[in-house]
Design a protein around this motif. Sequence first.
Motif, PDB file in Angstrom:
ATOM      1  N   ASP A   1      -9.519  -6.159 -34.674  1.00 39.79           N
ATOM      2  CA  ASP A   1      -7.680  -6.109 -34.085  1.00 39.79           C
ATOM      3  C   ASP A   1      -6.650  -5.048 -35.537  1.00 39.79           C
ATOM      4  O   ASP A   1      -6.026  -4.615 -34.409  1.00 39.79           O
ATOM      5  CB  ASP A   1      -7.200  -7.968 -33.305  1.00 39.79           C
TER       6      ASP A   1
ATOM      7  N   LYS B   1      -7.273  -2.214 -34.397  1.00 44.71           N
ATOM      8  CA  LYS B   1      -7.083  -1.107 -33.691  1.00 44.71           C
ATOM      9  C   LYS B   1      -5.539  -0.445 -33.266  1.00 44.71           C
ATOM     10  O   LYS B   1      -4.804   0.018 -32.703  1.00 44.71           O
ATOM     11  CB  LYS B   1      -6.510  -2.275 -32.240  1.00 44.71           C
TER      12      LYS B   1
ATOM     13  N   ASP C   1     -11.253   0.169 -25.715  1.00 45.87           N
ATOM     14  CA  ASP C   1     -11.075  -0.807 -26.345  1.00 45.87           C
ATOM     15  C   ASP C   1     -11.522   0.190 -27.432  1.00 45.87           C
ATOM     16  O   ASP C   1     -13.163  -0.579 -27.674  1.00 45.87           O
ATOM     17  CB  ASP C   1     -11.462  -1.869 -26.525  1.00 45.87           C
TER      18      ASP C   1
ATOM     19  N   MET D   1      -4.939 -14.997 -28.824  1.00 43.43           N
ATOM     20  CA  MET D   1      -4.354 -13.503 -28.455  1.00 43.43           C
ATOM     21  C   MET D   1      -2.723 -13.875 -28.460  1.00 43.43           C
ATOM     22  O   MET D   1      -2.641 -14.624 -27.577  1.00 43.43           O
ATOM     23  CB  MET D   1      -4.506 -12.560 -27.850  1.00 43.43           C
TER      24      MET D   1
END
Length: 644
Positions: free
Chosen positions: A520, A523, A540, A615
Amino acid sequence: MLKRHSVLLFLVPVGIFFGILAGAFYSLIYDLPQINSLKQFKPSSVTTVFSSDNQILTRFYIEKRFPVSINKIPETLINALLTIEDRNFYSHWGINFKAIIRAIIHDIKAGKFKQGASTLTQQLAKTLFLTSEKSIVRKIKEAILALQIERRYTKDEILELYLNLIYLGSGAYGVEAASQTYFGKSVEDITLAQAALIAGLPKAPSVYSPIKNPDLAKKRRDIVLTQMLAAKKITPEEYNLTKSQKVILPSQKENQNQAGYFIEYIKAVLKKQFTLQDTYSKGFNIHTTLNLDLQSAANKSVLKRMTQLEIRMKKKGLDTSKVECALIAIDVKTGGILSMVGGKDFNKSVFNRAVQAQRQPGSAFKPLVYATAINQGFSQNDKLLDAPLSYHLDNNRTWQVNNFSKTYLGEITLRKALALSKNTPIVRLIEKIGTAKVIAFTKNAGVSSKLHANLSLALGTSEVTLIELTSSYIPFANMGIKVEPFSIQRITNSDSRIIFQTAVKKQSVMSRQNAAIMADMLKSVILEGTGKKAAVIQKDIAGKTGTTDNYKDALFVGFSPDIAVGVWVGNDDSTTLGKYETGAKAALPIWIDYMKHFLSNKSYQYFDIPDGTKMVYMDPNTGEISKTQTSHSIKALIKTKDLL
């Protein structure tokens, strides 16, 4: 008494003569090889290397040979060969006395050993057991061996051996290899014209090779057709139709050129498992991990983007003769190497920069520092100070840590520091957690190169290989599990029995939750940071840019839930690529091209969000978490225990 004495005078020289004759015969056959085991004889055959999509990459061989059963050899080829080489093959005992007498008379007239008069069986005996020396002694040995072979084996067994052993020019041994070399097809599928051409080759394979001398090959083919017509093996119609056909050779496939670096890489792997003799002569089938479609995509992108880079460099007055590139793509679940580019052009440089070159990774090393911190209990919403930083060194020296942007943001989260590739925060971070822990995690993740235990390690100053660096990102995409890269799936022998198979080597190096958080965070590089160009992919993906001092190295290493891909661009002599040739500018476009192609036919996949994580909306500057989205917030993965 006188009569008896006369008989003795006659018998003694006769006995001496026959004794000498017997001695001479014994000396001839004394060192002749045993042929009893000829049925068990297996000629050297070709090892074939396949891609994962079952396309032939290359072949390894000492002699290029593909043994086939006589049942698969067309009658037209057998008729053509026997017509031109040995018409009485099925009726003689291994030697042709008429032909021998005719050859002797011709040789006497010529004053030298010129005509051979060898049957196919004699030619087989010479090929298997003798040299090509032209002498009476060798011819006698050849005849004796031919008689022995004929006594022990059937005509079809002899013919099958001959057809698989005979050299037929251009590196081809046997009729199947000749058919594939000259016509790009199996011997089962050849035409009459092609059969006649192959049949004409044994007389002088190098001279009549259609690759070297197509005109001579056609003339020799037409002689064979004429002989076949005379022997009534073909009709006049077949003769006329076939004789009018041109010799056409197929275009050569270039799979080997596409994957030259990978092929050299697996040769090195094979040396550790097998002897060179076995690898090149036992007829193995080697099934590799390389995907030829993906390899082609990698090659095309490298050619396109490196051409663009060279144009930019020339405009700046820079030398482009040393500029190079490397790419490695690895399946994150198995470790199989899907693509490998070791340089711009394998034909010009075989040095494999994907696995052999050790270069500084720059900021592409930073994720390994952050991963160590996450393992130590840090959260991505924890804050680090981004402010000027310097250290006093020995001999009154000072190390000034600078950001690439020359700007500073004060306190920012780990996530933002990584996304924007800030230098001062990560040096402060490695000072907190210790270089020893970073080195230990990095080694555990798959980097075996020497790492120097100083604070500049956080900025990627220790040299590593691209394959090491790329494989060290795999745990982030694979639930914390490291997999060891490999290139060979399995090897089967000529009987299709598996003699070698790679077992996937896995090891957990971080928790599933920590790996998901690292994915994450990476990202954010694409969504919010230095890798924004990759957002065009709209799937993704995650990764990190890397640029070294004076723009000597440009990197991008990234991954999706299925694949990890690393790209390096730089000069072999470590000179500059030119101002602003960063990882985002020089390396990332190649990565984007490749990932677009890889993901084009795949359904949308998401990175792992395991139990124990959530999240949330987070302010990337302050790290504050809110229940609803605000104009300043972004989505970030946090451990649930850190939300309490």
